[in-house]
Design a protein around this motif. Structure first.
Motif, short mmCIF file in Angstrom:
data_model
loop_
_atom_site.label_atom_id
_atom_site.label_comp_id
_atom_site.label_asym_id
_atom_site.label_seq_id
_atom_site.Cartn_x
_atom_site.Cartn_y
_atom_site.Cartn_z
N THR A 166 -0.42 7.46 9.56
CA THR A 166 1.00 7.14 9.42
C THR A 166 1.23 5.80 8.74
O THR A 166 2.38 5.44 8.44
CB THR A 166 1.70 7.14 10.79
OG1 THR A 166 1.21 6.03 11.59
CG2 THR A 166 1.44 8.44 11.54
N PHE A 167 0.14 5.05 8.49
CA PHE A 167 0.32 3.76 7.84
C PHE A 167 0.77 3.92 6.39
O PHE A 167 1.59 3.14 5.91
CB PHE A 167 -0.96 2.93 7.89
CG PHE A 167 -0.76 1.52 7.40
CD1 PHE A 167 -0.35 0.53 8.27
CD2 PHE A 167 -0.96 1.17 6.06
CE1 PHE A 167 -0.14 -0.78 7.84
CE2 PHE A 167 -0.76 -0.13 5.62
CZ PHE A 167 -0.34 -1.10 6.51
N PHE A 170 4.49 4.49 6.14
CA PHE A 170 5.13 3.25 6.57
C PHE A 170 5.06 2.21 5.45
O PHE A 170 6.06 1.55 5.12
CB PHE A 170 4.44 2.72 7.82
CG PHE A 170 4.72 1.27 8.12
CD1 PHE A 170 5.93 0.88 8.66
CD2 PHE A 170 3.76 0.29 7.84
CE1 PHE A 170 6.19 -0.47 8.91
CE2 PHE A 170 4.02 -1.04 8.09
CZ PHE A 170 5.23 -1.43 8.63
N GLU A 173 7.46 2.98 2.64
CA GLU A 173 8.85 2.70 3.01
C GLU A 173 9.15 1.21 2.98
O GLU A 173 10.26 0.79 2.66
CB GLU A 173 9.16 3.27 4.40
CG GLU A 173 10.62 3.15 4.79
CD GLU A 173 10.96 3.92 6.05
OE1 GLU A 173 12.07 3.73 6.58
OE2 GLU A 173 10.12 4.74 6.50
N MET A 174 8.13 0.40 3.28
CA MET A 174 8.31 -1.05 3.32
C MET A 174 7.70 -1.73 2.08
O MET A 174 7.27 -2.87 2.13
CB MET A 174 7.67 -1.61 4.59
CG MET A 174 8.16 -0.98 5.89
SD MET A 174 9.96 -0.97 6.04
CE MET A 174 10.32 -2.71 6.07
N THR A 196 -1.17 -3.93 13.71
CA THR A 196 -0.08 -2.96 13.66
C THR A 196 0.40 -2.61 15.07
O THR A 196 -0.33 -2.74 16.06
CB THR A 196 -0.52 -1.66 12.96
OG1 THR A 196 -1.70 -1.15 13.62
CG2 THR A 196 -0.83 -1.90 11.50
N ALA A 198 2.63 0.64 17.10
CA ALA A 198 3.02 2.04 16.94
C ALA A 198 3.97 2.45 18.06
O ALA A 198 3.90 1.95 19.19
CB ALA A 198 1.78 2.94 16.95
N ARG A 202 3.21 6.63 15.87
CA ARG A 202 3.57 6.36 14.47
C ARG A 202 3.65 4.85 14.27
O ARG A 202 4.31 4.14 15.04
CB ARG A 202 4.92 7.00 14.14
CG ARG A 202 5.40 6.74 12.72
CD ARG A 202 6.85 7.17 12.58
NE ARG A 202 7.38 6.85 11.27
CZ ARG A 202 8.68 6.74 11.00
NH1 ARG A 202 9.57 6.93 11.97
NH2 ARG A 202 9.09 6.45 9.78
N ILE A 203 2.95 4.36 13.25
CA ILE A 203 2.99 2.93 12.96
C ILE A 203 4.37 2.54 12.43
O ILE A 203 4.89 3.14 11.49
CB ILE A 203 1.89 2.55 11.95
CG1 ILE A 203 0.51 2.68 12.62
CG2 ILE A 203 2.08 1.13 11.42
CD1 ILE A 203 -0.66 2.48 11.70
N VAL A 204 4.94 1.52 13.08
CA VAL A 204 6.31 1.11 12.75
C VAL A 204 6.39 -0.38 12.41
O VAL A 204 7.48 -0.86 12.04
CB VAL A 204 7.28 1.44 13.90
CG1 VAL A 204 7.35 2.95 14.13
CG2 VAL A 204 6.87 0.71 15.18
N LEU A 230 9.92 -1.46 10.60
CA LEU A 230 10.89 -0.48 10.13
C LEU A 230 12.30 -0.86 10.57
O LEU A 230 12.51 -1.27 11.72
CB LEU A 230 10.55 0.91 10.67
CG LEU A 230 9.34 1.63 10.06
CD1 LEU A 230 9.12 2.96 10.77
CD2 LEU A 230 9.54 1.86 8.57
#
Length: 288
Positions: A166-167, A170, A173-174, A196, A198, A202-204, A230
């Motif tokens: 999920t990185f 992420f 998105e960033m 990280t 999560a 999910r990594i956030v 996020l």
């Protein structure tokens, strides 16, 4: 020696050195400025340049023939060819007229070097009444212990494979916060650990890379990191947890300090102020 310390020192309202960025006040010396001149014609990184970890050649260089150094003011122009090119003039001096002179020089040199951008970088003291731009902050690891974070934060490589996957989304998105670039470096195996957090597997949030390098006087410095959470997760204290985990990592691995640059009154700035970091001054950059 080109620079005269008795002229330059009174003009240094904030510890900013062209092409190097912020430096620890204990390391601020005329030799740093002299080193940037010597490096200008080589394309090499100085041994203590924080950007040398990215490899390649130094993109920004001092235009040494155009430096203005006088008792009342010092103007140090630099050129970077990244993108369409940018000339920056670092304006050191206590009188407001130094900014106007720097703007004229920046515009002239941008034309000479066919650079699309021309900017003036103005260092400002920590006692500036109405600061703008970027605050320079110091985290000293030698004064008090850094507590371990009270929520789980792990290097991305230690999460289960399903979470590690999920990185990538992420980071994409960033991308505006540099995470896509960081992800590319991670995939190439060319950077230190990335911490990280999560939520629901999910990594956030992430901060990294975690790397330490000696500064100009040999003190171990925790290098700057990319840092992002996020938007949907913000406001829940996760950013503070990640930042505290990074500081704990730095102190645990022998760093003496870290220098951070934060946008005045931005989220990271408020976080660092709340954590008690020392303000070393500001830099205000304007386009010409």
């Amino acid at each position: 020696m080109f620079f005269r310390w008795e002229w330059l020192r009174p003009q240094l309202t904030a510890p900013i050195v062209p092409t190097l960025g912020p430096v620890h006040p204990d390391a601020l010396a005329v030799g740093l400025f002299e080193d940037t001149l010597r490096a200008a014609g080589t394309g090499d990184f100085l041994p203590y340049d924080k950007d040398r970890r990215w490899g390649g050649e130094k993109d920004e260089k001092v235009l040494r023939e155009d430096v203005v150094h006088q008792p009342g003011r010092t103007l140090v122009p630099t050129l970077t060819r990244r993108g369409r090119g940018t000339v920056k003039v670092f304006a050191y001096g206590l009188h407001g007229s130094v900014v106007e002179e720097a703007a004229e020089l920046a515009a002239k040199l941008a034309s000479v070097h066919d650079a699309a951008g021309a900017r003036v970088v103005r260092p400002l003291g920590s006692d500036t009444t109405h600061p703008r731009g970027t605050r320079i902050q110091l985290k000293d690891f030698t004064d008090t212990p850094c507590p371990a974070p009270d929520s789980p934060v792990h290097p991305v490589t230690t999460w289960p494979a399903s979470v590690q996957k999920t990185f990538a989304p992420f980071a994409e998105e960033m991308a505006a916060d540099g995470l896509a670039f960081l992800h590319a470096r991670m995939q190439a195996g060319r950077c230190g650990p990335v911490l990280t957090a999560a939520v629901d597997d999910r990594i956030v949030g992430a901060i990294g890379p975690m790397e330490i390098q000696p500064d100009a006087i040999g003190r171990p410095q925790l290098l700057p990191q990319y840092f992002a959470v996020l938007p949907a997760i913000r406001g829940q204290g996760l950013g503070r947890v990640l930042w505290q985990a990074a500081m704990y990592w730095g102190q645990s691995h022998g760093a003496a300090y870290q220098l951070l640059q934060t946008e005045v009154d931005g989220p990271s700035d408020r976080l660092c102020r709340a954590e008690g970091l020392s303000s070393l001054g500001f830099t205000h950059t304007t386009s010409v």
